[in-house]
Design a protein around this motif. Structure first.
Motif, PDB file in Angstrom:
ATOM      1  N   GLY A   1       0.789  -1.223   0.000  1.00 45.72           N
ATOM      2  CA  GLY A   1       0.000   0.000   0.000  1.00 45.72           C
ATOM      3  C   GLY A   1       0.819   1.269   0.000  1.00 45.72           C
ATOM      4  O   GLY A   1       0.255   2.367   0.027  1.00 45.72           O
ATOM      5  N   TYR A   2       2.141   1.140  -0.043  1.00 47.54           N
ATOM      6  CA  TYR A   2       3.005   2.321   0.029  1.00 47.54           C
ATOM      7  C   TYR A   2       2.666   3.333  -1.070  1.00 47.54           C
ATOM      8  O   TYR A   2       2.640   4.546  -0.826  1.00 47.54           O
ATOM      9  CB  TYR A   2       4.465   1.898  -0.092  1.00 47.54           C
ATOM     10  CG  TYR A   2       5.449   3.056  -0.060  1.00 47.54           C
ATOM     11  CD1 TYR A   2       6.016   3.489   1.134  1.00 47.54           C
ATOM     12  CD2 TYR A   2       5.810   3.729  -1.234  1.00 47.54           C
ATOM     13  CE1 TYR A   2       6.910   4.552   1.169  1.00 47.54           C
ATOM     14  CE2 TYR A   2       6.697   4.796  -1.211  1.00 47.54           C
ATOM     15  CZ  TYR A   2       7.238   5.200  -0.017  1.00 47.54           C
ATOM     16  OH  TYR A   2       8.114   6.263   0.007  1.00 47.54           O
ATOM     17  N   PHE A   3       2.403   2.852  -2.280  1.00 45.89           N
ATOM     18  CA  PHE A   3       2.196   3.754  -3.414  1.00 45.89           C
ATOM     19  C   PHE A   3       0.725   4.139  -3.611  1.00 45.89           C
ATOM     20  O   PHE A   3       0.430   4.982  -4.465  1.00 45.89           O
ATOM     21  CB  PHE A   3       2.730   3.125  -4.704  1.00 45.89           C
ATOM     22  CG  PHE A   3       4.227   3.016  -4.730  1.00 45.89           C
ATOM     23  CD1 PHE A   3       5.021   4.135  -4.940  1.00 45.89           C
ATOM     24  CD2 PHE A   3       4.850   1.789  -4.527  1.00 45.89           C
ATOM     25  CE1 PHE A   3       6.405   4.040  -4.954  1.00 45.89           C
ATOM     26  CE2 PHE A   3       6.232   1.683  -4.543  1.00 45.89           C
ATOM     27  CZ  PHE A   3       7.010   2.808  -4.756  1.00 45.89           C
ATOM     28  N   ALA A   4      -0.177   3.533  -2.853  1.00 50.14           N
ATOM     29  CA  ALA A   4      -1.605   3.822  -3.032  1.00 50.14           C
ATOM     30  C   ALA A   4      -1.880   5.303  -2.776  1.00 50.14           C
ATOM     31  O   ALA A   4      -1.569   5.831  -1.707  1.00 50.14           O
ATOM     32  CB  ALA A   4      -2.436   2.954  -2.095  1.00 50.14           C
ATOM     33  N   GLY A   5      -2.441   5.973  -3.773  1.00 47.07           N
ATOM     34  CA  GLY A   5      -2.778   7.379  -3.641  1.00 47.07           C
ATOM     35  C   GLY A   5      -1.626   8.341  -3.835  1.00 47.07           C
ATOM     36  O   GLY A   5      -1.836   9.560  -3.854  1.00 47.07           O
ATOM     37  N   GLU A   6      -0.409   7.832  -3.983  1.00 51.45           N
ATOM     38  CA  GLU A   6       0.741   8.708  -4.212  1.00 51.45           C
ATOM     39  C   GLU A   6       0.665   9.313  -5.614  1.00 51.45           C
ATOM     40  O   GLU A   6       0.299   8.644  -6.584  1.00 51.45           O
ATOM     41  CB  GLU A   6       2.051   7.933  -4.060  1.00 51.45           C
ATOM     42  CG  GLU A   6       2.361   7.499  -2.646  1.00 51.45           C
ATOM     43  CD  GLU A   6       2.725   8.666  -1.752  1.00 51.45           C
ATOM     44  OE1 GLU A   6       3.877   9.107  -1.779  1.00 51.45           O
ATOM     45  OE2 GLU A   6       1.826   9.133  -1.012  1.00 51.45           O
ATOM     46  N   ARG A   7       1.020  10.574  -5.711  1.00 56.44           N
ATOM     47  CA  ARG A   7       1.031  11.264  -7.005  1.00 56.44           C
ATOM     48  C   ARG A   7       2.410  11.064  -7.628  1.00 56.44           C
ATOM     49  O   ARG A   7       3.389  11.640  -7.164  1.00 56.44           O
ATOM     50  CB  ARG A   7       0.712  12.742  -6.809  1.00 56.44           C
ATOM     51  CG  ARG A   7      -0.679  12.979  -6.238  1.00 56.44           C
ATOM     52  CD  ARG A   7      -0.838  14.380  -5.686  1.00 56.44           C
ATOM     53  NE  ARG A   7       0.065  14.620  -4.550  1.00 56.44           N
ATOM     54  CZ  ARG A   7       0.076  15.740  -3.829  1.00 56.44           C
ATOM     55  NH1 ARG A   7      -0.764  16.727  -4.120  1.00 56.44           N
ATOM     56  NH2 ARG A   7       0.926  15.881  -2.827  1.00 56.44           N
ATOM     57  N   VAL A   8       2.453  10.233  -8.658  1.00 58.11           N
ATOM     58  CA  VAL A   8       3.717   9.799  -9.240  1.00 58.11           C
ATOM     59  C   VAL A   8       3.883  10.412 -10.629  1.00 58.11           C
ATOM     60  O   VAL A   8       2.970  10.362 -11.463  1.00 58.11           O
ATOM     61  CB  VAL A   8       3.784   8.259  -9.346  1.00 58.11           C
ATOM     62  CG1 VAL A   8       5.042   7.828 -10.090  1.00 58.11           C
ATOM     63  CG2 VAL A   8       3.739   7.627  -7.952  1.00 58.11           C
ATOM     64  N   LEU A   9       5.048  10.961 -10.865  1.00 57.18           N
ATOM     65  CA  LEU A   9       5.424  11.461 -12.185  1.00 57.18           C
ATOM     66  C   LEU A   9       6.565  10.612 -12.707  1.00 57.18           C
ATOM     67  O   LEU A   9       7.612  10.497 -12.060  1.00 57.18           O
ATOM     68  CB  LEU A   9       5.861  12.925 -12.101  1.00 57.18           C
ATOM     69  CG  LEU A   9       6.486  13.524 -13.367  1.00 57.18           C
ATOM     70  CD1 LEU A   9       5.464  13.595 -14.493  1.00 57.18           C
ATOM     71  CD2 LEU A   9       7.086  14.896 -13.083  1.00 57.18           C
ATOM     72  N   GLU A  10       6.370  10.008 -13.874  1.00 47.88           N
ATOM     73  CA  GLU A  10       7.460   9.279 -14.506  1.00 47.88           C
ATOM     74  C   GLU A  10       7.981  10.102 -15.677  1.00 47.88           C
ATOM     75  O   GLU A  10       7.215  10.539 -16.538  1.00 47.88           O
ATOM     76  CB  GLU A  10       7.024   7.899 -14.999  1.00 47.88           C
ATOM     77  CG  GLU A  10       8.220   7.113 -15.540  1.00 47.88           C
ATOM     78  CD  GLU A  10       7.857   5.805 -16.225  1.00 47.88           C
ATOM     79  OE1 GLU A  10       8.798   5.061 -16.540  1.00 47.88           O
ATOM     80  OE2 GLU A  10       6.668   5.544 -16.450  1.00 47.88           O
ATOM     81  N   LEU A  11       9.291  10.273 -15.716  1.00 49.02           N
ATOM     82  CA  LEU A  11       9.951  10.963 -16.824  1.00 49.02           C
ATOM     83  C   LEU A  11      10.481   9.936 -17.812  1.00 49.02           C
ATOM     84  O   LEU A  11      10.997   8.886 -17.410  1.00 49.02           O
ATOM     85  CB  LEU A  11      11.093  11.830 -16.302  1.00 49.02           C
ATOM     86  CG  LEU A  11      10.715  12.903 -15.271  1.00 49.02           C
ATOM     87  CD1 LEU A  11      11.966  13.650 -14.811  1.00 49.02           C
ATOM     88  CD2 LEU A  11       9.689  13.872 -15.834  1.00 49.02           C
ATOM     89  N   GLY A  12      10.371  10.234 -19.095  1.00 48.48           N
ATOM     90  CA  GLY A  12      10.869   9.310 -20.106  1.00 48.48           C
ATOM     91  C   GLY A  12      10.199   7.958 -20.021  1.00 48.48           C
ATOM     92  O   GLY A  12      10.856   6.915 -19.959  1.00 48.48           O
ATOM     93  N   SER A  13       8.876   7.941 -20.055  1.00 51.27           N
ATOM     94  CA  SER A  13       8.111   6.718 -19.765  1.00 51.27           C
ATOM     95  C   SER A  13       8.253   5.635 -20.822  1.00 51.27           C
ATOM     96  O   SER A  13       8.067   4.456 -20.514  1.00 51.27           O
ATOM     97  CB  SER A  13       6.625   7.059 -19.593  1.00 51.27           C
ATOM     98  OG  SER A  13       6.435   7.914 -18.493  1.00 51.27           O
ATOM     99  N   GLY A  14       8.556   5.984 -22.064  1.00 51.57           N
ATOM    100  CA  GLY A  14       8.730   4.971 -23.095  1.00 51.57           C
ATOM    101  C   GLY A  14       7.465   4.183 -23.358  1.00 51.57           C
ATOM    102  O   GLY A  14       6.425   4.726 -23.732  1.00 51.57           O
ATOM    103  N   THR A  15       7.513   2.868 -23.116  1.00 51.33           N
ATOM    104  CA  THR A  15       6.344   2.012 -23.304  1.00 51.33           C
ATOM    105  C   THR A  15       5.324   2.152 -22.184  1.00 51.33           C
ATOM    106  O   THR A  15       4.192   1.691 -22.316  1.00 51.33           O
ATOM    107  CB  THR A  15       6.761   0.538 -23.377  1.00 51.33           C
ATOM    108  OG1 THR A  15       7.356   0.168 -22.126  1.00 51.33           O
ATOM    109  CG2 THR A  15       7.744   0.287 -24.511  1.00 51.33           C
ATOM    110  N   GLY A  16       5.737   2.732 -21.047  1.00 50.11           N
ATOM    111  CA  GLY A  16       4.856   2.841 -19.890  1.00 50.11           C
ATOM    112  C   GLY A  16       4.974   1.707 -18.907  1.00 50.11           C
ATOM    113  O   GLY A  16       4.190   1.623 -17.953  1.00 50.11           O
ATOM    114  N   ALA A  17       5.958   0.846 -19.074  1.00 44.76           N
ATOM    115  CA  ALA A  17       6.054  -0.349 -18.230  1.00 44.76           C
ATOM    116  C   ALA A  17       6.161  -0.003 -16.749  1.00 44.76           C
ATOM    117  O   ALA A  17       5.530  -0.659 -15.907  1.00 44.76           O
ATOM    118  CB  ALA A  17       7.248  -1.196 -18.659  1.00 44.76           C
ATOM    119  N   VAL A  18       6.934   1.018 -16.406  1.00 48.14           N
ATOM    120  CA  VAL A  18       7.114   1.371 -14.993  1.00 48.14           C
ATOM    121  C   VAL A  18       5.872   2.066 -14.454  1.00 48.14           C
ATOM    122  O   VAL A  18       5.348   1.717 -13.391  1.00 48.14           O
ATOM    123  CB  VAL A  18       8.353   2.269 -14.819  1.00 48.14           C
ATOM    124  CG1 VAL A  18       8.465   2.744 -13.367  1.00 48.14           C
ATOM    125  CG2 VAL A  18       9.620   1.519 -15.221  1.00 48.14           C
TER     126      VAL A  18
END
Length: 281
Positions: A103-120
């Motif tokens: 649950g650590y990431f639940a509700g966290e506002r995450v920005l991914e840079l250079g997402s590519g395919t979006g896998a992460v």
């Protein structure tokens, strides 16, 4: 390359260089957790003429299209097309119970840079994060397609009315060129994720400028980086810019990959995972 050979080529470490980042970073220990997050790796398959990387996170199957042909390191017009090894390592790291509580990431506002395919970003969305995935214009069609394939935007209230849990919110997909103003749609950010972005030294300054725009004193930046021989220079740039750069000490790659049921063709000394925060005054 045949499909199996292609997977191994992505997972194989880059040539090791004597300049490593272990000497220029602090270290942090993992966070204990009470329950594991379930993950199942299903590998690279070819279906209906598409190359698809498939795995399951928390009961949600993620199917990510990649394009195998004409992908060259240093060519920003092709790098986004495939799932690189650091993305697979981050998938395993994010669900590893020794590093993140359930649950650590639940509700966290995450920005991914250079997402590519979006896998992460898609893994983090499956873990309940509110994800914004970003990349250059040429990468957005594939990124949007993978996002919509896995998060078609079902009505959460309707699902709950049927007695089923509400689906995670679909990730946002935005154009973002490093060094330029960050779109207002990004909003406040709790976590920034960078997966193997240090492939071209001239991009270090614009990448740093973007991090400085989006990170406040409470924001965590997670960097996964294969050793390419010059990554330590960027880590020093972060420190010179007032960031604390912390190397994850107990990074047992083989154990993490085994927990996530991912292949184990990695060597521990070929990768870094770093936590970066603004230095508090």
């Amino acid at each position: 390359l045949k499909p199996a050979q292609f997977v191994l080529s992505l997972l194989s470490p880059q040539p090791h260089n004597t300049l490593t980042s272990r000497s220029c970073c602090q270290r942090v220990r993992g966070i204990s957790a009470s329950e594991p997050v379930m993950s199942e790796f299903r590998g690279l398959v070819h279906r209906d003429g598409e190359s698809l990387f498939t795995f399951v996170v928390n009961g949600r199957e993620l199917v990510i299209k990649q394009q195998e042909q004409q992908t060259q390191l240093g060519d920003e017009n092709t790098l986004y097309r495939v799932i690189w090894a650091s993305a697979q390592l981050l998938h395993a790291y994010f669900i590893d119970e020794q590093h993140f509580k359930p649950g650590y990431f639940a509700g966290e506002r995450v920005l991914e840079l250079g997402s590519g395919t979006g896998a992460v970003g898609l893994v983090l969305a499956a873990l309940g994060a509110e994800v914004t995935m970003t990349d250059l214009p040429q990468a957005l069609p594939l990124l949007r397609r993978n996002s919509l394939r896995n998060f078609p935007g079902k009505d959460g209230a309707a699902e709950e009315a049927r007695g089923r849990p509400a689906p995670p919110p679909p990730p946002k997909v935005l154009q973002l060129s490093w060094g330029e103003p960050v779109p207002a749609e990004v909003g406040a950010v709790d976590v920034v994720v960078c997966s193997d972005l240090l492939y071209h030294v001239p991009l270090f300054e614009p990448l740093l400028a973007t991090l400085q725009q989006v990170m406040d004193s409470d924001c965590l930046c997670i960097i996964a980086q294969v050793h390419r021989g010059w990554q330590c220079e960027f880590y020093r740039m972060l420190e010179d810019a007032g960031m604390d750069v912390t190397y994850v000490q107990d990074l047992d790659i083989l154990s993490i990959l085994s927990t996530a049921m991912l292949p184990t063709e990695f060597r521990e000394d070929e990768f870094d995972i770093l936590h970066v925060r603004r230095r508090k005054k």
